[in-house]
Scaffold this motif. Sequence first.
Motif, PDB file in Angstrom:
ATOM      1  N   ALA A  89      15.757   9.834  -3.107  1.00 25.42           N
ATOM      2  CA  ALA A  89      16.757  10.565  -3.887  1.00 25.42           C
ATOM      3  C   ALA A  89      18.173  10.051  -3.632  1.00 25.42           C
ATOM      4  O   ALA A  89      19.048  10.189  -4.485  1.00 25.42           O
ATOM      5  CB  ALA A  89      16.672  12.063  -3.575  1.00 25.42           C
ATOM      6  N   ARG A  90      18.396   9.449  -2.487  1.00 24.40           N
ATOM      7  CA  ARG A  90      19.730   8.941  -2.136  1.00 24.40           C
ATOM      8  C   ARG A  90      19.979   7.518  -2.642  1.00 24.40           C
ATOM      9  O   ARG A  90      21.091   7.014  -2.566  1.00 24.40           O
ATOM     10  CB  ARG A  90      19.911   8.961  -0.629  1.00 24.40           C
ATOM     11  N   MET A  91      18.949   6.862  -3.143  1.00 28.10           N
ATOM     12  CA  MET A  91      19.083   5.469  -3.555  1.00 28.10           C
ATOM     13  C   MET A  91      19.670   5.353  -4.954  1.00 28.10           C
ATOM     14  O   MET A  91      19.456   6.210  -5.810  1.00 28.10           O
ATOM     15  CB  MET A  91      17.725   4.769  -3.493  1.00 28.10           C
ATOM     16  N   SER A  92      20.395   4.273  -5.169  1.00 26.02           N
ATOM     17  CA  SER A  92      20.933   3.972  -6.497  1.00 26.02           C
ATOM     18  C   SER A  92      19.793   3.588  -7.424  1.00 26.02           C
ATOM     19  O   SER A  92      18.794   3.009  -6.982  1.00 26.02           O
ATOM     20  CB  SER A  92      21.926   2.816  -6.410  1.00 26.02           C
ATOM     21  N   PRO A  93      19.924   3.888  -8.711  1.00 26.23           N
ATOM     22  CA  PRO A  93      18.853   3.573  -9.663  1.00 26.23           C
ATOM     23  C   PRO A  93      18.574   2.073  -9.753  1.00 26.23           C
ATOM     24  O   PRO A  93      19.497   1.255  -9.796  1.00 26.23           O
ATOM     25  CB  PRO A  93      19.395   4.097 -10.996  1.00 26.23           C
ATOM     26  N   VAL A  94      17.301   1.720  -9.768  1.00 25.80           N
ATOM     27  CA  VAL A  94      16.818   0.357  -9.976  1.00 25.80           C
ATOM     28  C   VAL A  94      15.530   0.451 -10.784  1.00 25.80           C
ATOM     29  O   VAL A  94      15.004   1.537 -10.997  1.00 25.80           O
ATOM     30  CB  VAL A  94      16.545  -0.387  -8.635  1.00 25.80           C
ATOM     31  N   ASP A  95      15.025  -0.709 -11.192  1.00 27.50           N
ATOM     32  CA  ASP A  95      13.766  -0.704 -11.937  1.00 27.50           C
ATOM     33  C   ASP A  95      12.586  -0.305 -11.063  1.00 27.50           C
ATOM     34  O   ASP A  95      11.671   0.378 -11.517  1.00 27.50           O
ATOM     35  CB  ASP A  95      13.503  -2.092 -12.534  1.00 27.50           C
ATOM     36  N   LEU A  96      12.592  -0.751  -9.788  1.00 29.68           N
ATOM     37  CA  LEU A  96      11.448  -0.517  -8.910  1.00 29.68           C
ATOM     38  C   LEU A  96      11.902  -0.444  -7.452  1.00 29.68           C
ATOM     39  O   LEU A  96      12.700  -1.275  -7.015  1.00 29.68           O
ATOM     40  CB  LEU A  96      10.441  -1.668  -9.062  1.00 29.68           C
ATOM     41  N   VAL A  97      11.396   0.538  -6.731  1.00 27.13           N
ATOM     42  CA  VAL A  97      11.586   0.589  -5.285  1.00 27.13           C
ATOM     43  C   VAL A  97      10.247   0.231  -4.645  1.00 27.13           C
ATOM     44  O   VAL A  97       9.231   0.877  -4.909  1.00 27.13           O
ATOM     45  CB  VAL A  97      12.031   1.988  -4.795  1.00 27.13           C
ATOM     46  N   LEU A  98      10.250  -0.820  -3.837  1.00 28.15           N
ATOM     47  CA  LEU A  98       9.065  -1.211  -3.079  1.00 28.15           C
ATOM     48  C   LEU A  98       9.173  -0.601  -1.699  1.00 28.15           C
ATOM     49  O   LEU A  98      10.222  -0.707  -1.051  1.00 28.15           O
ATOM     50  CB  LEU A  98       8.956  -2.732  -2.988  1.00 28.15           C
ATOM     51  N   ILE A  99       8.104   0.024  -1.245  1.00 23.56           N
ATOM     52  CA  ILE A  99       8.096   0.747   0.022  1.00 23.56           C
ATOM     53  C   ILE A  99       7.116   0.081   0.970  1.00 23.56           C
ATOM     54  O   ILE A  99       5.937  -0.060   0.645  1.00 23.56           O
ATOM     55  CB  ILE A  99       7.697   2.217  -0.211  1.00 23.56           C
ATOM     56  N   GLU A 100       7.602  -0.314   2.144  1.00 21.59           N
ATOM     57  CA  GLU A 100       6.727  -0.900   3.157  1.00 21.59           C
ATOM     58  C   GLU A 100       6.394   0.155   4.195  1.00 21.59           C
ATOM     59  O   GLU A 100       7.279   0.763   4.789  1.00 21.59           O
ATOM     60  CB  GLU A 100       7.400  -2.097   3.837  1.00 21.59           C
ATOM     61  N   GLY A 101       5.095   0.352   4.417  1.00 22.22           N
ATOM     62  CA  GLY A 101       4.645   1.352   5.382  1.00 22.22           C
ATOM     63  C   GLY A 101       4.294   2.652   4.679  1.00 22.22           C
ATOM     64  O   GLY A 101       3.779   2.645   3.573  1.00 22.22           O
ATOM     65  N   TYR A 102       4.581   3.756   5.337  1.00 23.22           N
ATOM     66  CA  TYR A 102       4.313   5.098   4.782  1.00 23.22           C
ATOM     67  C   TYR A 102       2.889   5.216   4.248  1.00 23.22           C
ATOM     68  O   TYR A 102       2.666   5.657   3.130  1.00 23.22           O
ATOM     69  CB  TYR A 102       5.322   5.444   3.682  1.00 23.22           C
ATOM     70  N   LYS A 103       1.902   4.832   5.085  1.00 26.34           N
ATOM     71  CA  LYS A 103       0.510   4.844   4.631  1.00 26.34           C
ATOM     72  C   LYS A 103       0.011   6.205   4.166  1.00 26.34           C
ATOM     73  O   LYS A 103      -0.862   6.275   3.338  1.00 26.34           O
ATOM     74  CB  LYS A 103      -0.496   4.365   5.685  1.00 26.34           C
ATOM     75  N   ARG A 104       0.535   7.274   4.740  1.00 17.78           N
ATOM     76  CA  ARG A 104       0.006   8.609   4.424  1.00 17.78           C
ATOM     77  C   ARG A 104       0.713   9.282   3.254  1.00 17.78           C
ATOM     78  O   ARG A 104       0.309  10.349   2.822  1.00 17.78           O
ATOM     79  CB  ARG A 104       0.092   9.484   5.667  1.00 17.78           C
ATOM     80  N   GLU A 105       1.763   8.673   2.732  1.00 22.27           N
ATOM     81  CA  GLU A 105       2.473   9.243   1.582  1.00 22.27           C
ATOM     82  C   GLU A 105       1.657   8.987   0.310  1.00 22.27           C
ATOM     83  O   GLU A 105       0.895   8.019   0.236  1.00 22.27           O
ATOM     84  CB  GLU A 105       3.866   8.626   1.456  1.00 22.27           C
ATOM     85  N   PRO A 106       1.811   9.835  -0.712  1.00 29.17           N
ATOM     86  CA  PRO A 106       0.928   9.754  -1.879  1.00 29.17           C
ATOM     87  C   PRO A 106       1.281   8.704  -2.930  1.00 29.17           C
ATOM     88  O   PRO A 106       0.539   8.549  -3.895  1.00 29.17           O
ATOM     89  CB  PRO A 106       1.041  11.162  -2.478  1.00 29.17           C
ATOM     90  N   HIS A 107       2.384   7.965  -2.791  1.00 29.38           N
ATOM     91  CA  HIS A 107       2.731   6.973  -3.818  1.00 29.38           C
ATOM     92  C   HIS A 107       1.680   5.860  -3.858  1.00 29.38           C
ATOM     93  O   HIS A 107       0.998   5.596  -2.872  1.00 29.38           O
ATOM     94  CB  HIS A 107       4.133   6.393  -3.553  1.00 29.38           C
ATOM     95  N   PRO A 108       1.549   5.187  -5.001  1.00 30.79           N
ATOM     96  CA  PRO A 108       0.549   4.113  -5.115  1.00 30.79           C
ATOM     97  C   PRO A 108       0.924   2.916  -4.246  1.00 30.79           C
ATOM     98  O   PRO A 108       2.109   2.615  -4.070  1.00 30.79           O
ATOM     99  CB  PRO A 108       0.573   3.756  -6.602  1.00 30.79           C
ATOM    100  N   LYS A 109      -0.102   2.233  -3.732  1.00 35.25           N
ATOM    101  CA  LYS A 109       0.112   1.155  -2.776  1.00 35.25           C
ATOM    102  C   LYS A 109      -0.912   0.042  -2.948  1.00 35.25           C
ATOM    103  O   LYS A 109      -2.011   0.261  -3.435  1.00 35.25           O
ATOM    104  CB  LYS A 109      -0.045   1.656  -1.333  1.00 35.25           C
ATOM    105  N   VAL A 110      -0.505  -1.126  -2.433  1.00 31.41           N
ATOM    106  CA  VAL A 110      -1.402  -2.249  -2.208  1.00 31.41           C
ATOM    107  C   VAL A 110      -1.563  -2.348  -0.697  1.00 31.41           C
ATOM    108  O   VAL A 110      -0.565  -2.265   0.041  1.00 31.41           O
ATOM    109  CB  VAL A 110      -0.811  -3.569  -2.749  1.00 31.41           C
ATOM    110  N   GLU A 111      -2.795  -2.496  -0.222  1.00 35.60           N
ATOM    111  CA  GLU A 111      -3.013  -2.684   1.211  1.00 35.60           C
ATOM    112  C   GLU A 111      -3.052  -4.165   1.535  1.00 35.60           C
ATOM    113  O   GLU A 111      -3.848  -4.910   0.967  1.00 35.60           O
ATOM    114  CB  GLU A 111      -4.320  -2.035   1.665  1.00 35.60           C
ATOM    115  N   ALA A 112      -2.186  -4.595   2.444  1.00 38.67           N
ATOM    116  CA  ALA A 112      -2.237  -5.962   2.961  1.00 38.67           C
ATOM    117  C   ALA A 112      -3.262  -5.988   4.086  1.00 38.67           C
ATOM    118  O   ALA A 112      -3.275  -5.099   4.953  1.00 38.67           O
ATOM    119  CB  ALA A 112      -0.864  -6.384   3.474  1.00 38.67           C
ATOM    120  N   PHE A 113      -4.137  -6.995   4.066  1.00 41.42           N
ATOM    121  CA  PHE A 113      -5.207  -7.069   5.057  1.00 41.42           C
ATOM    122  C   PHE A 113      -5.378  -8.506   5.522  1.00 41.42           C
ATOM    123  O   PHE A 113      -5.570  -9.413   4.715  1.00 41.42           O
ATOM    124  CB  PHE A 113      -6.528  -6.568   4.451  1.00 41.42           C
ATOM    125  N   ARG A 114      -5.310  -8.688   6.837  1.00 44.19           N
ATOM    126  CA  ARG A 114      -5.605  -9.987   7.454  1.00 44.19           C
ATOM    127  C   ARG A 114      -6.778  -9.796   8.398  1.00 44.19           C
ATOM    128  O   ARG A 114      -6.720  -8.991   9.329  1.00 44.19           O
ATOM    129  CB  ARG A 114      -4.408 -10.485   8.261  1.00 44.19           C
TER     130      ARG A 114
END
Length: 165
Positions: A89-114
Amino acid sequence: MRVYGVTGWKNAGKTGLMERLVADITGRGFTVSTIKHAHHNVDVDHPGTDSYRHRVAGASEVVLASSGRVALIRELRGADEPRLQDLLARMSPVDLVLIEGYKREPHPKVEAFRSEAGNPLIAPGNDSIRAIASDIPMDSDRPVFDLNDTSGIADFILEEVGLQG
């Protein structure tokens, strides 16, 4: 605001993937901001700087401002960590915010796996993980991308958030 995450265990390739996705997606003309969750104390300010001295003296917030960048440092001083939604809510408007981490939050994600990291997949127990970016082929009920297929992963994310179709 459109948000999409990259999650995974430590040493899974999250940060490298994030870096490549930001470069790819901004290269297509979209604006991107990021949020990175850390499980340890983070200090972007260092002993000896004026701003560090302000914080140590007790300032709740310190703003660093120059012609090239602005940084806001907020000391929690025992308060709860801000919720992801409050940070967004504090961020300036952009087309997309990419979020690293926050595994338990409900937003959609891609899992990186090595595979060499030796950790299990998170995806089987987490419905918010929409795809897997892996260094090895695997069977899954979700799309699986090569961890280095940045363009393919970016296409997937942009389609998911409605920025291309």
